[in-house]
Design a protein around this motif. Structure first.
Motif, mmCIF file in Angstrom:
data_model
loop_
_atom_site.group_PDB
_atom_site.id
_atom_site.type_symbol
_atom_site.label_atom_id
_atom_site.label_comp_id
_atom_site.label_asym_id
_atom_site.label_seq_id
_atom_site.Cartn_x
_atom_site.Cartn_y
_atom_site.Cartn_z
ATOM 1 N N LEU A 141 2.902 6.833 -3.760
ATOM 2 C CA LEU A 141 3.756 5.971 -2.946
ATOM 3 C C LEU A 141 3.130 4.578 -2.913
ATOM 4 O O LEU A 141 1.931 4.429 -3.175
ATOM 5 N N PRO A 142 3.907 3.549 -2.566
ATOM 6 C CA PRO A 142 3.376 2.183 -2.553
ATOM 7 C C PRO A 142 2.107 2.060 -1.698
ATOM 8 O O PRO A 142 2.041 2.579 -0.586
ATOM 9 N N GLY A 143 1.106 1.387 -2.261
ATOM 10 C CA GLY A 143 -0.141 1.157 -1.538
ATOM 11 C C GLY A 143 -0.954 2.415 -1.311
ATOM 12 O O GLY A 143 -1.863 2.425 -0.495
ATOM 13 N N ASN A 144 -0.608 3.504 -1.996
ATOM 14 C CA ASN A 144 -1.242 4.808 -1.809
ATOM 15 C C ASN A 144 -0.968 5.372 -0.410
ATOM 16 O O ASN A 144 -1.775 6.123 0.152
ATOM 17 N N ALA A 145 0.179 4.997 0.161
ATOM 18 C CA ALA A 145 0.582 5.542 1.467
ATOM 19 C C ALA A 145 0.728 7.054 1.355
ATOM 20 O O ALA A 145 1.178 7.565 0.326
ATOM 21 N N PRO A 146 0.419 7.782 2.422
ATOM 22 C CA PRO A 146 0.599 9.233 2.383
ATOM 23 C C PRO A 146 2.046 9.665 2.592
ATOM 24 O O PRO A 146 2.410 10.792 2.250
ATOM 25 N N CYS A 147 2.866 8.758 3.152
ATOM 26 C CA CYS A 147 4.235 9.136 3.477
ATOM 27 C C CYS A 147 5.133 7.906 3.534
ATOM 28 O O CYS A 147 4.663 6.774 3.681
ATOM 29 N N GLU A 148 6.414 8.171 3.417
ATOM 30 C CA GLU A 148 7.449 7.135 3.522
ATOM 31 C C GLU A 148 8.724 7.838 3.946
ATOM 32 O O GLU A 148 8.967 8.972 3.524
ATOM 33 N N ILE A 149 9.518 7.186 4.798
ATOM 34 C CA ILE A 149 10.803 7.777 5.168
ATOM 35 C C ILE A 149 11.907 6.726 5.050
ATOM 36 O O ILE A 149 11.647 5.525 5.076
ATOM 37 N N GLU A 150 13.115 7.227 4.926
ATOM 38 C CA GLU A 150 14.306 6.378 4.985
ATOM 39 C C GLU A 150 15.374 7.114 5.762
ATOM 40 O O GLU A 150 15.371 8.341 5.835
ATOM 41 N N LEU A 151 16.267 6.315 6.367
ATOM 42 C CA LEU A 151 17.310 6.874 7.239
ATOM 43 C C LEU A 151 18.698 6.393 6.851
ATOM 44 O O LEU A 151 18.852 5.290 6.324
ATOM 45 N N VAL A 152 19.668 7.205 7.203
ATOM 46 C CA VAL A 152 21.067 6.790 7.266
ATOM 47 C C VAL A 152 21.497 7.065 8.707
ATOM 48 O O VAL A 152 21.304 8.174 9.219
ATOM 49 N N VAL A 153 22.042 6.044 9.348
ATOM 50 C CA VAL A 153 22.426 6.118 10.755
ATOM 51 C C VAL A 153 23.898 5.760 10.894
ATOM 52 O O VAL A 153 24.373 4.828 10.239
#
Length: 160
Positions: free
Chosen positions: A137-149
């Protein structure tokens, strides 16, 4: 009880905006829906945690980092919706986890976001969800989320 009141009751304060890391919009509002860009666990524009889940960072640390991602999404939704009280439902949540092959506890860590959304929005926070492992993931992030609202009232303008 309003969502603003619920956040206060839960002791939750929305963080400020994190600037986009590249050439994209934090969200797009179209009709009754807001689609957020992926949000990593940043505070003040900096990642608070990096590394592979289960290798360099624990599942518990990543569960908390997913909550940070969720709060970053709520900050964006608050702006684009004209306030969180205009949110009818969290429709879709996608959780990306930076994992090694063979990792199997995606759903448990994804609950970091789901638990937060349900505590804030009640049944309207229980979204359809995918939780998937990725190679990086970008920057070696451990997680990323996205939403639809989905919005209650599309005529309410964004804040600002």
């Amino acid at each position: 009880m309003s969502i603003t009141e619920k956040l206060k009751e839960l002791g939750i304060e929305l963080p400020g905006f994190n600037p986009p890391a590249a050439n994209y919009s934090p969200a797009i509002r179209t009709g009754d829906f807001i689609f957020t860009a992926g949000q990593t666990p940043k505070q003040g524009g900096k990642l608070v945690l990096t590394g592979k889940v289960g290798v360099e960072v624990s599942e518990e640390q990543t569960y908390e980092a997913v909550k940070t991602c969720a709060l970053n999404c709520l900050t964006i939704v608050d702006y684009y919706a004209g306030g969180l009280d205009n949110v009818a439902a969290i429709v879709k949540l996608t959780v990306f986890l930076n994992t090694e092959p063979g990792f199997a506890d995606h759903a448990k860590i994804g609950n970091g976001a789901s638990d937060l959304f349900v505590s804030v929005f009640g049944a309207h926070g229980c979204a359809a969800r995918s939780a998937v492992g990725v190679a990086s993931l970008p920057g070696n992030a451990p997680c990323e989320i996205e939403l639809v609202v989905r919005l209650k009232d599309a005529s309410i303008p964004p804040k600002g």
